[in-house]
Design a protein around this motif. Sequence first.
Motif, PDB file in Angstrom:
ATOM      1  N   ARG A 122      50.514 108.134  18.598  1.00 38.36           N
ATOM      2  CA  ARG A 122      51.452 109.242  18.737  1.00 38.36           C
ATOM      3  C   ARG A 122      52.066 109.260  20.132  1.00 38.36           C
ATOM      4  O   ARG A 122      53.251 109.575  20.303  1.00 38.36           O
ATOM      5  N   GLN A 123      51.268 108.893  21.134  1.00 34.72           N
ATOM      6  CA  GLN A 123      51.798 108.822  22.494  1.00 34.72           C
ATOM      7  C   GLN A 123      52.893 107.771  22.588  1.00 34.72           C
ATOM      8  O   GLN A 123      53.955 108.023  23.172  1.00 34.72           O
ATOM      9  N   MET A 124      52.664 106.615  21.993  1.00 30.09           N
ATOM     10  CA  MET A 124      53.672 105.552  22.032  1.00 30.09           C
ATOM     11  C   MET A 124      54.923 105.956  21.259  1.00 30.09           C
ATOM     12  O   MET A 124      56.050 105.651  21.674  1.00 30.09           O
ATOM     13  N   GLN A 125      54.742 106.644  20.147  1.00 26.83           N
ATOM     14  CA  GLN A 125      55.891 107.125  19.387  1.00 26.83           C
ATOM     15  C   GLN A 125      56.725 108.085  20.224  1.00 26.83           C
ATOM     16  O   GLN A 125      57.962 108.015  20.233  1.00 26.83           O
ATOM     17  N   ALA A 126      56.044 108.998  20.910  1.00 24.49           N
ATOM     18  CA  ALA A 126      56.748 109.999  21.714  1.00 24.49           C
ATOM     19  C   ALA A 126      57.520 109.350  22.852  1.00 24.49           C
ATOM     20  O   ALA A 126      58.615 109.805  23.215  1.00 24.49           O
ATOM     21  N   GLU A 127      56.968 108.292  23.424  1.00 20.41           N
ATOM     22  CA  GLU A 127      57.628 107.614  24.531  1.00 20.41           C
ATOM     23  C   GLU A 127      58.805 106.763  24.076  1.00 20.41           C
ATOM     24  O   GLU A 127      59.711 106.469  24.866  1.00 20.41           O
ATOM     25  N   GLY A 128      58.794 106.342  22.817  1.00 23.06           N
ATOM     26  CA  GLY A 128      59.861 105.458  22.346  1.00 23.06           C
ATOM     27  C   GLY A 128      59.660 104.056  22.892  1.00 23.06           C
ATOM     28  O   GLY A 128      58.544 103.632  23.194  1.00 23.06           O
ATOM     29  N   GLY A 129      60.718 103.307  23.009  1.00 24.13           N
ATOM     30  CA  GLY A 129      60.616 101.946  23.514  1.00 24.13           C
ATOM     31  C   GLY A 129      60.827 100.934  22.417  1.00 24.13           C
ATOM     32  O   GLY A 129      60.792 101.241  21.220  1.00 24.13           O
ATOM     33  N   ASP A 130      61.062  99.702  22.841  1.00 26.82           N
ATOM     34  CA  ASP A 130      61.383  98.642  21.887  1.00 26.82           C
ATOM     35  C   ASP A 130      60.180  98.200  21.066  1.00 26.82           C
ATOM     36  O   ASP A 130      60.315  97.833  19.899  1.00 26.82           O
ATOM     37  N   MET A 131      58.992  98.202  21.682  1.00 27.54           N
ATOM     38  CA  MET A 131      57.814  97.742  20.954  1.00 27.54           C
ATOM     39  C   MET A 131      57.195  98.883  20.158  1.00 27.54           C
ATOM     40  O   MET A 131      56.988  99.974  20.679  1.00 27.54           O
ATOM     41  N   LYS A 132      56.921  98.615  18.889  1.00 27.97           N
ATOM     42  CA  LYS A 132      56.294  99.615  18.033  1.00 27.97           C
ATOM     43  C   LYS A 132      54.812  99.313  17.900  1.00 27.97           C
ATOM     44  O   LYS A 132      54.429  98.199  17.557  1.00 27.97           O
TER      45      LYS A 132
END
Length: 479
Positions: A167-177
């Motif tokens: 969820r943290q990575m989703q919130a930050e966005g970015g090219d890598m999923k």
Amino acid sequence: MADYLSDDFLLRSRTARSLFHDHAAALPVIDYHSHIDPQAVADDRVFGDLAELWISQDPYKWRAMRINGIAEHAITGSATGREKFGAWAQTVPYTVGNPLYHWTSLELKRYFGIDARLSPGTAEAIWTDCNRQLPEPRLTARGLLKQARVEMLCTSDDLLDTLAPHRQMQAEGGDMKMLPSLRADRIVAVDAPGFRAFCGALETASGIAIDGLDAFKAAVGRRMDVFGEAGCCVADIGLDQPVFALAGDGVAAGIFDRLMAGGTLDPLEVQQLKTALLLFLGGEYHRRNWIMQLHIGAQRITSQRLRDLTGGAGGYACIGSSSDVALVCSLLNQLECRGALPRTILFTLNPSDTDMFASVTGAFTGEGIPGKVQLGPAWWFNDNRDGMVRQLKALGNMGLLGRHIGMTTDSRSLLSYSRHEYYRRVLCNLVGEWVEAGELPRDQDFLQNFIQDLCYFNARRWLRPGADPATPQRIQGTT
């Protein structure tokens, strides 16, 4: 005579070199099965020393060191990082013939720019040089993934995991999923000593009182909803040996009730309950459009000494006996009869089963779904050059190689993305051999599409269908 680990490493023909350098080398990576720590990625961890990054999470290295006679204290025990690194350096010269020899060199060269081969004589200089570089942004957890061109990372996550890193990575966005991947082993482990405790924890996590099999399924479904919200599209089950013993819903429910009341199940009842849960999970995956992965053929009950020392994933498992394909087909057939067969990847650890499982890909198909059932890439004891070639040839002989979804990492180490380079070199060399022998046409457009599909685009279509245009933009001149 070729130099060791040159730019043309493993590429034995002009065609192979062109295929790799021009069409495969710089493609992104879709990693649909890994054991990378999601918290390390979310935190963008800076590693304290080379052993923490390179040895502490790699059972492949542990196994080699044990065979070399290294004490467990210096492998997974309380030895210092320098001592563990020294034990690995002592072992590397003996790994000739094992892919670890090549991977070690590739990882040092690609990530640290080190050409020296690791040995006791070079260990101190390499240790010092790598540790000096580790604080650099390119060697943090995310920096390493960026260097490896990882576009999507699917981690392996227990049903009760919080998924906070995702969820943290989703919130930050970015090219890598970074997406969670449900590891469903504990859901079907009804014969494990801790199953009832797992059910208690599931009650708390789901908010559903588990007073029977239907309630258990509902609680699992509620947690699967959480996974779906976090982007999950892959679920994995480790079936050391296939199981299928069909029983009516009432029979399965009665078995579950006796288990939860503290009763002991006989072997048939265990198989019946596991089958009911596998069918439930497969149906849920189909409904949610998730991919089902079945990892089949590991023998995990080996050394009790090592299990006591290192826990359940200590790198001491081995290849199991040949699997009963009839049980696998019965499971897939029952799901298909119910209109609930999800896209499926069959991994086999026993190399004698490779042809058998490759042939299963033609037994269960779906209109408008190319390669609905896949033979998984060469896995664990098979992800060496010979194993990769064997898997590719088997799929070519028995199914449709051109629809294969390519390599996966199946690793806890962030440096192990060199395995994708290794696979791509092996693939390009094999196809190059076929072209040089006149067994495939020297048609550049055809060869480019074929190689890039197996390295990247087929997996992208499966895992990121919304991100892929109808005609994908091919990647030219990738070096």
